[in-house]
Design a protein around this motif. Sequence first.
Motif, mmCIF file in Angstrom:
data_model
loop_
_atom_site.group_PDB
_atom_site.id
_atom_site.type_symbol
_atom_site.label_atom_id
_atom_site.label_comp_id
_atom_site.label_asym_id
_atom_site.label_seq_id
_atom_site.Cartn_x
_atom_site.Cartn_y
_atom_site.Cartn_z
ATOM 1 N N HIS A 138 4.769 0.279 1.008
ATOM 2 C CA HIS A 138 5.149 -0.568 2.140
ATOM 3 C C HIS A 138 4.076 -1.627 2.326
ATOM 4 O O HIS A 138 3.041 -1.600 1.663
ATOM 5 C CB HIS A 138 5.369 0.267 3.398
ATOM 6 C CG HIS A 138 4.164 1.043 3.847
ATOM 7 N ND1 HIS A 138 3.726 2.170 3.206
ATOM 8 C CD2 HIS A 138 3.311 0.836 4.866
ATOM 9 C CE1 HIS A 138 2.653 2.639 3.824
ATOM 10 N NE2 HIS A 138 2.373 1.835 4.839
ATOM 11 N N HIS A 195 0.318 5.307 1.200
ATOM 12 C CA HIS A 195 -0.552 6.361 1.712
ATOM 13 C C HIS A 195 0.316 7.407 2.367
ATOM 14 O O HIS A 195 1.392 7.102 2.875
ATOM 15 C CB HIS A 195 -1.612 5.802 2.675
ATOM 16 C CG HIS A 195 -1.049 5.074 3.866
ATOM 17 N ND1 HIS A 195 -0.681 5.708 5.011
ATOM 18 C CD2 HIS A 195 -0.778 3.764 4.055
ATOM 19 C CE1 HIS A 195 -0.216 4.815 5.876
ATOM 20 N NE2 HIS A 195 -0.253 3.620 5.315
ATOM 21 N N VAL A 232 0.842 -1.195 0.000
ATOM 22 C CA VAL A 232 0.000 0.000 0.000
ATOM 23 C C VAL A 232 0.878 1.247 0.000
ATOM 24 O O VAL A 232 2.072 1.178 0.309
ATOM 25 C CB VAL A 232 -0.946 0.056 1.218
ATOM 26 C CG1 VAL A 232 -1.971 -1.056 1.167
ATOM 27 C CG2 VAL A 232 -0.151 -0.011 2.510
ATOM 28 N N HIS A 266 1.169 -3.690 4.287
ATOM 29 C CA HIS A 266 0.181 -3.808 5.349
ATOM 30 C C HIS A 266 -0.275 -5.260 5.293
ATOM 31 O O HIS A 266 -0.459 -5.794 4.214
ATOM 32 C CB HIS A 266 -1.046 -2.940 5.084
ATOM 33 C CG HIS A 266 -0.885 -1.520 5.488
ATOM 34 N ND1 HIS A 266 -1.947 -0.693 5.675
ATOM 35 C CD2 HIS A 266 0.215 -0.782 5.755
ATOM 36 C CE1 HIS A 266 -1.514 0.515 6.035
ATOM 37 N NE2 HIS A 266 -0.204 0.486 6.075
#
Length: 180
Positions: free
Chosen positions: A101, A95, A93, A103
């Motif tokens: 990275h 954000h 992901v 999640h």
Amino acid sequence: MVFAPDTEVALRSVVNLINTAANGGEHLATLKDLDDFLDAEGFTGSRTRDEAELASVRRLRGELTELWLADEATAAETVNRLLREAGALPQLVKHDPWDWHLHATTPEAPLADRMSTEAAMAIVDVIRSKEMDRLLVCAADDCDAVVLDLSRNRSKRYCDTGNCANRAHVAAYRARKAVS
Ligand SMILES: [Zn+2]
Ligand SMILES: [Zn+2]
């Protein structure tokens, strides 16, 4: 940089979590303590903000302490169990402010599951890079805080919780003076 950035962030959080109980202290005594800890570590996502949640984080802290001190094979077993128990499913992901990275849980998963998964995923990196010897306990005799050694030359020996490095330095100086 020894590990990927998200791994290093996660490992630092594990150190800070474990060290909330260092040297017989308890810095996760209240819900407010937990709020402050999560703010400082940048943890977001769903919360129940109750005693059960606090207890689950303290339980996780105990497990991560054992994991930190474990040998490689035991650590691998624990990591696998933590990932299984939290139903981890790794997804890349991106954000703000973070670049790509991993999640492995959703923001709706219980706090302790998200924390344990993040820790377990980071230890996965440590184990498969054969770097377990970077997970240490403070070298000061009277300190049981844990230490993450991310130095190039593996030179970090003392924790960041007090001034153990300073105290050791002074003690060594006095010892030298005493014999001279
Ligand atoms: Zn993220
Ligand atoms: Zn120390």
